[in-house]
Enzyme design. Structure first.
Site, PDB file in Angstrom:
ATOM      1  N   TYR A  69       0.857  -1.186   0.000  1.00 42.43           N
ATOM      2  CA  TYR A  69       0.000   0.000   0.000  1.00 42.43           C
ATOM      3  C   TYR A  69       0.893   1.235   0.000  1.00 42.43           C
ATOM      4  CZ  TYR A  69      -4.200  -2.705   1.378  1.00 42.43           C
ATOM      5  OH  TYR A  69      -5.264  -3.577   1.439  1.00 42.43           O
ATOM      6  N   PHE A 217     -13.500  -3.684  -0.149  1.00 41.63           N
ATOM      7  CA  PHE A 217     -14.351  -3.007  -1.135  1.00 41.63           C
ATOM      8  C   PHE A 217     -15.827  -3.101  -0.774  1.00 41.63           C
ATOM      9  CE2 PHE A 217     -10.912  -4.041  -4.504  1.00 41.63           C
ATOM     10  CZ  PHE A 217     -10.120  -3.010  -4.023  1.00 41.63           C
ATOM     11  N   GLY A 221     -18.049  -1.076  -3.331  1.00 39.89           N
ATOM     12  CA  GLY A 221     -18.989  -1.857  -4.123  1.00 39.89           C
ATOM     13  C   GLY A 221     -18.405  -2.266  -5.462  1.00 39.89           C
TER      14      GLY A 221
END
Length: 302
Positions: A69, A217, A221
């Site tokens: 990340y 997520f 979505g």
């Protein structure tokens, strides 16, 4: 009670192995920029640090991160280390190994089993820790995870890792991993408007075994890592949100938590206002009728 005064303990508690965490946690991916990885605009470092500190003030004690990340100027692990070290005794930091990005941000081949120790040690170095609370093996399309998970189990025996999880798996991989070592958490894509029978099966399997299910997520979505969170909302989501006077993103989060006491949420943000909303979602309760309407939406074909 206002959103600004609601803390993460309103969401309830579940144990990752022997580590109790509030069911609302924090995902670190969005700390580095307006979109994941090298996409979007690089974040303001001071604001990201402030968000992390505010999250802990609001009772968040479960942070999900990874060495991969990072954006061109920001590393989630470095931000976490700077903001929160020395770490509170009750703070659980989960990380993931398997995928690899080089210093330019390009994705490389997934790690071989013998390379996973290096991935673990890199997370230890970046976070400034002598062990990792929870490490997920992030599957990268391997048919079998036995060798990779076995390598992590050896690191657990060596004391570098306290608990193990698996991510991006199919139901059969959970059975495979449990034959090797205990699994305390499964992390898969799972969202209200992203029907996936295999993910539903994993939620059920984890609940039966007392294993945490931690979807990613869940707020984004169908947008995923490249989309803006909550930009596509069905009329049902909007109607429930209006009834509660909250945002559609909060309804997505509370729907996730309603899928079982073992289901955790790790919404991520670099925005302090969104952080407050995310944490406050843990105090929302859906009526049975609202839950049935949203569950019906989840099972529809896209």
């Amino acid at each position: 009670m206002t959103a600004e005064t609601i803390t993460a303990d309103a969401s309830g508690t579940f144990k990752l192995g022997d580590l109790p965490v509030h069911r609302i946690g924090f995902g670190a991916m969005r700390l580095t920029g307006s979109a994941a990885f090298h996409l979007g605009t690089v974040s303001d470092r001071a604001r990201s640090i402030a968000v992390l500190r505010r999250a802990v003030e609001l009772g968040v004690n479960h942070i999900d991160t990874a060495a991969f990340y990072f954006s061109s100027l920001r590393s989630a692990n470095e931000l976490i280390n700077t903001a929160l070290a020395p770490y509170a005794d009750d703070l659980v930091i989960a990380t993931k190994v398997g995928p690899f990005r080089d210093c330019s941000g390009e994705w490389g081949a997934s790690a071989r089993p013998d390379q996973l120790r290096g991935h673990v040690e890199e997370n230890l170095r970046q976070l400034g820790r002598d062990h990792l609370d929870l490490v997920y093996l992030r599957r990268m399309n391997q048919d079998s995870i036995a060798e990779h998970f076995g390598a992590l189990a050896e690191l657990r025996e060596a004391g570098l890792v306290r608990h193990l999880g698996i991510s991006a798996i199919q139901p059969r991989h959970l059975t495979e991993a449990l034959e090797i070592a205990p699994v305390v958490s499964v992390q898969n894509r799972y969202a209200l408007d992203a029907p996936d029978p295999r993910a539903d099966e994993l939620v059920r399997m984890c609940g039966e075994r007392g294993i945490a299910f931690v979807p990613y997520f869940a707020v984004a979505g169908t947008g995923g890592e490249r989309g803006a969170a909550g930009t596509r909302n069905d009329d049902e989501i909007l109607a429930v949100a209006r009834a509660h006077g909250v945002s559609p993103a909060q309804i997505r989060t509370v729907w996730t938590l309603h899928q079982g006491p073992h289901v955790l949420a790790i919404p991520g943000t670099g925005n302090p206002d969104h952080l407050t909303e995310n944490v406050a979602a843990g105090a929302l309760r859906l009526s049975q009728e609202e839950l049935e309407r949203l569950n019906a939406l989840h099972t529809q074909a896209v």
